[in-house]
Design an enzyme around this catalytic site. Structure first.
Site, PDB file in Angstrom:
ATOM      1  N   GLU A  62      -2.541  -8.977   2.951  1.00  0.00           N
ATOM      2  CA  GLU A  62      -2.855  -9.465   4.304  1.00  0.00           C
ATOM      3  C   GLU A  62      -4.335  -9.319   4.635  1.00  0.00           C
ATOM      4  O   GLU A  62      -4.805  -9.857   5.634  1.00  0.00           O
ATOM      5  CB  GLU A  62      -1.981  -8.746   5.336  1.00  0.00           C
ATOM      6  CG  GLU A  62      -2.407  -7.334   5.728  1.00  0.00           C
ATOM      7  CD  GLU A  62      -2.022  -6.246   4.728  1.00  0.00           C
ATOM      8  OE1 GLU A  62      -1.666  -6.589   3.578  1.00  0.00           O
ATOM      9  OE2 GLU A  62      -2.101  -5.056   5.085  1.00  0.00           O
TER      10      GLU A  62
ATOM     11  N   HIS B  91      -3.801  -4.862  -0.423  1.00  0.00           N
ATOM     12  CA  HIS B  91      -3.390  -5.427   0.862  1.00  0.00           C
ATOM     13  C   HIS B  91      -3.506  -6.954   0.810  1.00  0.00           C
ATOM     14  O   HIS B  91      -4.586  -7.487   1.065  1.00  0.00           O
ATOM     15  CB  HIS B  91      -4.296  -4.901   1.984  1.00  0.00           C
ATOM     16  CG  HIS B  91      -4.040  -3.477   2.340  1.00  0.00           C
ATOM     17  ND1 HIS B  91      -3.122  -3.100   3.297  1.00  0.00           N
ATOM     18  CD2 HIS B  91      -4.571  -2.334   1.864  1.00  0.00           C
ATOM     19  CE1 HIS B  91      -3.095  -1.779   3.397  1.00  0.00           C
ATOM     20  NE2 HIS B  91      -3.962  -1.286   2.536  1.00  0.00           N
TER      21      HIS B  91
ATOM     22  N   CYS C 264       0.845  -1.206   0.000  1.00  0.00           N
ATOM     23  CA  CYS C 264       0.000   0.000   0.000  1.00  0.00           C
ATOM     24  C   CYS C 264       0.877   1.252   0.000  1.00  0.00           C
ATOM     25  O   CYS C 264       1.636   1.459  -0.935  1.00  0.00           O
ATOM     26  CB  CYS C 264      -1.019  -0.031   1.125  1.00  0.00           C
ATOM     27  SG  CYS C 264      -2.347   1.178   0.873  1.00  0.00           S
TER      28      CYS C 264
END
Lengths: 210, 256
Positions: A192, A190, A81
């Site tokens: 994650e 992202h 990001c």
């Protein structure tokens, strides 16, 4: 076990990055300790919020030097990001021009789109030969940002150098959503927070660290 | 291709337990927010919202633990709201593992909370929750909609559309628009309200309140919502996330 350091410079939700990397088998430490960050098999540079704040945070913990030194030694770094955005030459937010880490030429600017932030699950156009984004054809990834790199300005003329692999996404206009360039890798989305598809991407990266 | 319409289940959490009926899957403990969040993640939810309705501040610590444990196991975005009063609350929830924090009443009392939080943590994690209703007798606003607090029980006299606009201007990166008129009716989202807000704000808009049938979701998106939130229809198993996404896809909207 592959060791990964998530660089802690005061930005965002580091715990999620840590857990998602652990889920794919990495031994993860969240720290800003220079030695740990230098010696890990992989370094993750996260980032949420403003470009200027992230740059200031990274510089405050010596992250700019850590990233530089790691890359000179061919040691992998993954930016996520705003952690990707700061790798470029310049960030322009609210009219302020902030110097980035300059690993790649290019400017991070506000996207031209009807709805911003670009928030949610979007598709990616993966270039042929991508190792990072192998096995995720057709998957969507979670994005949340208003600024992005809207053109890829790096000229690779030396035939001995592999050309960087650039992945694109569309929201109002095309922007760079991932880059694979030797030891330096980055995603605007992202991984994650991108469920199982994100785990595949992180696993691809972690398995490339050996 | 474009960004997918998000389908978001909302869980009311009281002192660390999910309240309101939950019977959509075989859970060992239907009241455990972490277990339920995991189940929704597997069912294809694009995001989760925890609404902390805990009354006592001493029980609020439990919420942080729930957020922490959820962030350990669920790898999709998590928004947490309810009882957020100050920037320090944002900090605590984000540190616990929330990706976004929604704020309602406190921002009405002090709108600088939005700008302060956005400046410190970024707009992307600041969600302004607007509980709107048609003005009752004796209250009048330019749009005909006013903002309420305390779950729709208290009138503020503030124009709901103006407030959404101001919230976005002050740094909210998203508007969670709850229709107090439609809430609990299961007779569909409040389309005129969504249209009015959509016309004025450019940040993402989550429609909330009124979802009851499968046909309710596409019209909300047609009215301008970027995401649709629902609670009871998912919790009671009336509809599944996959069914809602199927319907949205049928209507021509991108889904994950």
């Amino acid at each position: 076990m592959t060791s990964v350091v998530v660089l802690d410079y005061g930005s965002g939700n580091l715990r999620s990055a840590q857990r998602a990397l652990e889920r794919v088998g990495a031994d993860v430490t969240v720290t800003n300790d220079v030695d740990a960050a230098m010696n890990a098999d992989g370094l993750v540079v996260p980032g949420v919020g403003a470009f200027a704040a992230c740059m200031a945070g990274i510089r405050a913990v010596g992250g700019d030097t850590i990233i530089d030194r790691r890359l000179s030694g061919g040691r992998p770094v993954l930016g996520i990001c705003v952690g990707m955005q700061v790798l470029f030459g310049l960030g322009v937010e609210h009219g302020a021009r902030v110097e980035g880490l300059g690993q790649w030429p290019g400017t991070v600017e506000r996207l031209h789109a009807d709805v911003l932030p670009h928030m949610g699950w979007n598709t990616i156009r993966v270039p042929e030969g991508s190792r990072l984004l192998a096995d995720v054809a057709g998957e969507r990834f979670y994005f949340v940002h208003s600024y992005a790199v809207r053109s890829w300005d790096m000229v690779t003329e030396d035939p001995r150098m592999a050309a960087p692999l650039v992945t694109w996404t569309h929201h109002g206009e095309d922007f760079v959503s991932a880059v694979e360039n030797g030891a330096l890798t980055a995603t605007q989305f992202h991984p994650e927070k991108s469920g199982d598809a994100g785990a595949v991407v992180l696993r691809n990266w972690v398995s490339s660290l050996d | 291709m474009s960004v997918a319409i998000r389908v978001i289940p909302c869980l009311d959490v009281d002192a660390g337990r999910v309240v309101k009926g939950i019977n959509f899957v075989d859970l060992r403990d239907a009241g455990d927010p972490v277990e339920l969040a995991t189940a929704y993640g597997l069912a294809g939810a694009d995001e989760l919202v925890f609404l902390d309705i805990t009354a006592s501040s001493s029980d609020r610590a439990t919420t942080y633990d729930v957020v922490r444990r959820t962030a350990e196991t669920v790898f999709i975005p998590l928004t947490v709201g309810g009882g957020v009063r100050e920037v320090a609350d944002f900090d605590r929830l984000l540190r616990a593992g929330a990706d976004k924090v929604s704020v309602n009443t406190a921002a009405i009392h002090d709108p600088t909370l939005l700008s302060d939080a956005a400046e410190r943590f970024g707009s992307q994690c600041v969600v302004l929750s607007v509980d709107a209703r048609r003005c009752p007798e004796g209250v009048s606003t330019p749009s005909g909609f006013e903002v309420t607090t305390h779950g729709g029980r208290r009138s503020t006299g503030i124009d709901a559309i103006d407030w959404a606009v101001e919230g976005a201007r002050r740094g909210a990166g998203e508007i969670l628009l709850n229709s107090m008129d439609a809430d609990g009716t299961e007779s569909g989202y409040d389309l005129p309200l969504i249209e009015l807000v959509r016309r004025e704000v450019t940040v993402p808009l989550i429609a909330s309140g009124g979802a009851g049938r499968i046909g309710d979701f596409a019209p909300a998106v047609g009215a301008g919502a970027d995401a649709v939130l629902a609670a009871s229809v998912f919790h009671f198993g009336t509809l599944s996330i996959a069914e809602v996404k199927g319907e949205l896809a049928e209507a021509g909207y991108p889904v994950r």
